[in-house]
Write a protein that holds these residues in place. Structure first.
Motif, mmCIF file in Angstrom:
data_model
loop_
_atom_site.group_PDB
_atom_site.id
_atom_site.type_symbol
_atom_site.label_atom_id
_atom_site.label_comp_id
_atom_site.label_asym_id
_atom_site.label_seq_id
_atom_site.Cartn_x
_atom_site.Cartn_y
_atom_site.Cartn_z
ATOM 1 N N SER A 12 0.831 -1.210 0.000
ATOM 2 C CA SER A 12 0.000 0.000 0.000
ATOM 3 C C SER A 12 0.862 1.254 0.000
ATOM 4 O O SER A 12 0.636 2.187 -0.773
ATOM 5 C CB SER A 12 -0.928 0.000 1.223
ATOM 6 N N PHE A 13 1.872 1.278 0.862
ATOM 7 C CA PHE A 13 2.739 2.451 0.929
ATOM 8 C C PHE A 13 3.639 2.552 -0.307
ATOM 9 O O PHE A 13 3.956 3.651 -0.769
ATOM 10 C CB PHE A 13 3.581 2.409 2.203
ATOM 11 N N MET A 14 4.044 1.407 -0.853
ATOM 12 C CA MET A 14 4.849 1.443 -2.078
ATOM 13 C C MET A 14 4.057 2.040 -3.233
ATOM 14 O O MET A 14 4.567 2.857 -4.004
ATOM 15 C CB MET A 14 5.317 0.028 -2.432
ATOM 16 N N PHE A 15 2.786 1.644 -3.332
ATOM 17 C CA PHE A 15 1.952 2.171 -4.404
ATOM 18 C C PHE A 15 1.715 3.667 -4.239
ATOM 19 O O PHE A 15 1.645 4.414 -5.221
ATOM 20 C CB PHE A 15 0.613 1.434 -4.444
ATOM 21 N N LEU A 16 1.573 4.102 -2.991
ATOM 22 C CA LEU A 16 1.362 5.527 -2.758
ATOM 23 C C LEU A 16 2.576 6.348 -3.189
ATOM 24 O O LEU A 16 2.447 7.511 -3.572
ATOM 25 C CB LEU A 16 1.053 5.777 -1.277
ATOM 26 N N LEU A 17 3.752 5.740 -3.120
ATOM 27 C CA LEU A 17 4.958 6.441 -3.566
ATOM 28 C C LEU A 17 4.940 6.699 -5.069
ATOM 29 O O LEU A 17 5.597 7.619 -5.559
ATOM 30 C CB LEU A 17 6.204 5.631 -3.191
ATOM 31 N N LEU A 18 4.184 5.878 -5.804
ATOM 32 C CA LEU A 18 4.109 6.065 -7.255
ATOM 33 C C LEU A 18 3.518 7.421 -7.623
ATOM 34 O O LEU A 18 3.793 7.954 -8.696
ATOM 35 C CB LEU A 18 3.252 4.957 -7.883
ATOM 36 N N GLU A 19 2.685 7.959 -6.724
ATOM 37 C CA GLU A 19 2.041 9.238 -7.012
ATOM 38 C C GLU A 19 3.069 10.350 -7.195
ATOM 39 O O GLU A 19 2.824 11.326 -7.904
ATOM 40 C CB GLU A 19 1.074 9.594 -5.878
ATOM 41 N N GLY A 190 -9.246 5.149 -1.291
ATOM 42 C CA GLY A 190 -9.324 5.609 0.094
ATOM 43 C C GLY A 190 -8.490 6.849 0.335
ATOM 44 O O GLY A 190 -8.892 7.758 1.075
ATOM 45 N N GLN A 191 -7.329 6.908 -0.304
ATOM 46 C CA GLN A 191 -6.448 8.062 -0.137
ATOM 47 C C GLN A 191 -7.091 9.332 -0.694
ATOM 48 O O GLN A 191 -7.087 10.385 -0.052
ATOM 49 C CB GLN A 191 -5.119 7.792 -0.844
ATOM 50 N N PHE A 192 -7.657 9.237 -1.885
ATOM 51 C CA PHE A 192 -8.292 10.411 -2.493
ATOM 52 C C PHE A 192 -9.517 10.853 -1.693
ATOM 53 O O PHE A 192 -9.755 12.052 -1.503
ATOM 54 C CB PHE A 192 -8.702 10.103 -3.940
ATOM 55 N N ILE A 193 -10.306 9.874 -1.235
ATOM 56 C CA ILE A 193 -11.523 10.210 -0.491
ATOM 57 C C ILE A 193 -11.177 10.863 0.844
ATOM 58 O O ILE A 193 -11.714 11.921 1.200
ATOM 59 C CB ILE A 193 -12.378 8.945 -0.268
ATOM 60 N N MET A 194 -10.266 10.244 1.586
ATOM 61 C CA MET A 194 -9.909 10.795 2.896
ATOM 62 C C MET A 194 -9.212 12.139 2.757
ATOM 63 O O MET A 194 -9.451 13.069 3.533
ATOM 64 C CB MET A 194 -9.021 9.809 3.655
ATOM 65 N N GLY A 195 -8.361 12.254 1.751
ATOM 66 C CA GLY A 195 -7.702 13.531 1.519
ATOM 67 C C GLY A 195 -8.691 14.625 1.168
ATOM 68 O O GLY A 195 -8.557 15.779 1.582
ATOM 69 N N GLY A 196 -9.734 14.252 0.404
ATOM 70 C CA GLY A 196 -10.742 15.237 0.020
ATOM 71 C C GLY A 196 -11.638 15.644 1.168
ATOM 72 O O GLY A 196 -11.916 16.828 1.375
ATOM 73 N N PHE A 197 -12.087 14.660 1.951
ATOM 74 C CA PHE A 197 -12.973 14.973 3.066
ATOM 75 C C PHE A 197 -12.246 15.726 4.176
ATOM 76 O O PHE A 197 -12.774 16.672 4.753
ATOM 77 C CB PHE A 197 -13.581 13.685 3.636
ATOM 78 N N LEU A 198 -11.040 15.281 4.478
ATOM 79 C CA LEU A 198 -10.298 15.902 5.573
ATOM 80 C C LEU A 198 -9.599 17.185 5.145
ATOM 81 O O LEU A 198 -9.223 17.999 5.985
ATOM 82 C CB LEU A 198 -9.256 14.917 6.123
ATOM 83 N N THR A 211 -3.388 8.819 6.768
ATOM 84 C CA THR A 211 -4.661 8.251 6.316
ATOM 85 C C THR A 211 -4.584 6.741 6.146
ATOM 86 O O THR A 211 -5.504 6.010 6.512
ATOM 87 C CB THR A 211 -5.098 8.894 4.993
ATOM 88 N N ARG A 212 -3.477 6.248 5.606
ATOM 89 C CA ARG A 212 -3.357 4.799 5.393
ATOM 90 C C ARG A 212 -3.200 4.051 6.713
ATOM 91 O O ARG A 212 -3.670 2.926 6.856
ATOM 92 C CB ARG A 212 -2.170 4.490 4.488
ATOM 93 N N SER A 213 -2.534 4.658 7.670
ATOM 94 C CA SER A 213 -2.400 4.015 8.980
ATOM 95 C C SER A 213 -3.769 3.857 9.633
ATOM 96 O O SER A 213 -4.071 2.820 10.231
ATOM 97 C CB SER A 213 -1.480 4.842 9.884
ATOM 98 N N CYS A 214 -4.599 4.885 9.503
ATOM 99 C CA CYS A 214 -5.954 4.807 10.058
ATOM 100 C C CYS A 214 -6.777 3.731 9.360
ATOM 101 O O CYS A 214 -7.624 3.079 9.978
ATOM 102 C CB CYS A 214 -6.659 6.163 9.926
ATOM 103 N N ALA A 215 -6.542 3.539 8.071
ATOM 104 C CA ALA A 215 -7.322 2.556 7.313
ATOM 105 C C ALA A 215 -6.809 1.135 7.507
ATOM 106 O O ALA A 215 -7.587 0.177 7.483
ATOM 107 C CB ALA A 215 -7.295 2.914 5.826
ATOM 108 N N ILE A 216 -5.509 0.980 7.701
ATOM 109 C CA ILE A 216 -4.927 -0.360 7.788
ATOM 110 C C ILE A 216 -5.240 -1.031 9.123
ATOM 111 O O ILE A 216 -5.438 -2.249 9.182
ATOM 112 C CB ILE A 216 -3.400 -0.285 7.545
ATOM 113 N N LEU A 217 -5.321 -0.255 10.191
ATOM 114 C CA LEU A 217 -5.568 -0.846 11.512
ATOM 115 C C LEU A 217 -6.870 -1.653 11.568
ATOM 116 O O LEU A 217 -6.866 -2.801 12.037
ATOM 117 C CB LEU A 217 -5.553 0.248 12.586
ATOM 118 N N PRO A 218 -8.013 -1.109 11.102
ATOM 119 C CA PRO A 218 -9.230 -1.938 11.084
ATOM 120 C C PRO A 218 -9.090 -3.173 10.195
ATOM 121 O O PRO A 218 -9.637 -4.237 10.511
ATOM 122 C CB PRO A 218 -10.303 -0.986 10.535
ATOM 123 N N THR A 219 -8.348 -3.028 9.100
ATOM 124 C CA THR A 219 -8.139 -4.166 8.205
ATOM 125 C C THR A 219 -7.397 -5.293 8.912
ATOM 126 O O THR A 219 -7.751 -6.473 8.787
ATOM 127 C CB THR A 219 -7.335 -3.720 6.967
#
Length: 345
Positions: A12-19, A190-198, A211-219
């Motif tokens: 997940s974090f590796m893919f986010l680095l692609l941005e 999830g990243q785009f949605i949370m970034g937009g809402f917050l 944002t990803r840390s908050c999402a990964i914990l419930p997972t």
């Protein structure tokens, strides 16, 4: 935390680095993963040689029993993933288009329409390939109830053999690509949605970490709870697909509302015919979900407290959908308004 959870979190974090390297690089990764899936499962489909006549009949005249409705709804959730609506919207915004030039906007809409249609078609074909392969080999057999993601490759190998390239490896490659594609789409949506809402005004890397840390914990918590047996993980996966289908109206109804409004889309709003077709399809999805909830209530609900919670959740779900439709400004909302006004009269 299991090894799989850790690997998925790392991906997940590796893919986010692609941005950081641009959205086009991200889309290229999507294309590679989806192409790998399509080729792998198409190879399996060709190896098993299903009956084209029976397949065509099944597509044109589908037959479902009450026992398979949950799987069918899950397939709908797989093909029309609600979070991809938000992901595609975010990716569309990355393209530089002058909104004041109607020609550019219309050209972009045409290409986006083609892109979305191709994506849905490929997703449908992938699901068709997988469903056909397993249906041909195991439908009505004793092994059918025991097949899951963990042992599916072994069953395929025993049923269809090796061939030029062992089907076990083909299935594994396709499954790996599917998992990574799901990870990257879910992560970025999830990243785009949370970034937009917050509306976080932070560096991309720090924002992604929060944002990803908050999402990964419930997972991780869900994975640990269901990581008791292979069958429980399969049930979890099945219900996750069903949950995606149930969530479709929450993405689809606002989308249809926005694209139908002239004050939002201007001259590019959808026409009356397309609007009716779109709302009809959305209505069918909602009805299917309603049937699933009813079937679940009749077959699974035991006990007064659990029954009350399910009824309350179902009532809230239906009420919110009615609320969304009634505020959409569509013909359906006008019909609902007339219906409620007659009821109050």
């Amino acid at each position: 935390m299991t090894k799989v959870d850790f690997v998925n979190m790392l991906y997940s974090f590796m893919f986010l680095l692609l941005e950081n390297y641009g959205v086009r690089k991200l889309e290229a990764v999507f294309a590679v993963l989806i192409s790998t899936m399509a080729l792998s499962f198409a190879w399996m489909f060709a190896d098993t040689k299903p009956s084209g006549k029976e397949l065509l009949i099944g597509l044109l005249v589908p037959k479902l029993s009450s026992r398979t409705i949950r799987q069918a709804v899950g397939v709908v959730g797989c093909v029309i993933m609600p979070h991809n609506v938000f992901l595609h919207s975010a990716l569309v915004q990355s393209r530089k288009i002058d909104p004041n030039k109607k020609g550019q906007v219309q050209e972009a809409i045409n290409y986006y329409g083609i892109e979305s249609s191709v994506a849905l078609l490929v997703s449908f074909m992938i699901n068709l390939f997988v469903t056909t392969v397993f249906a041909k080999g195991f439908y009505g057999s004793k092994q059918a109830d025991g097949i899951g993601l963990v042992n599916a490759g072994q069953y395929l190998q025993e049923k269809y053999g090796g061939g030029l390239f062992p089907i076990l490896y083909i299935w594994g490659i396709g499954l790996l690509a599917a998992g990574q594609s799901s990870t990257i789409t879910g992560t970025y949506a999830g990243q785009f949605i949370m970034g937009g809402f917050l509306n976080l005004r932070l560096k991309k890397s720090l924002r992604a970490l929060i944002t990803r840390s908050c999402a990964i914990l419930p997972t991780i918590m869900v994975a640990l709870v269901f990581n008791k047996s292979d069958s429980s993980l399969d049930v979890l996966n099945e219900w996750l697909n069903v949950l995606q289908s149930i969530q479709i109206p929450f993405a689809l109804i606002p989308l249809l509302t926005l694209v139908s409004k002239e004050q939002v889309m201007g001259v590019f709003k959808i026409g009356p015919a397309l609007e009716r077709v779109a709302w009809t399809v959305a209505g069918l999805v909602i009805v299917i979900n309603g049937y699933l909830l009813l079937d679940f209530f009749l077959s699974e609900v035991n006990g007064l407290l659990f029954g009350f919670l399910v009824c309350a959740g179902t009532a809230a779900y239906v009420s919110f959908i009615v609320y969304l439709i009634s505020h959409s400004g569509s013909e359906l909302s006008n019909w609902l308004s007339q219906l409620f006004s007659k009821g109050n009269a």
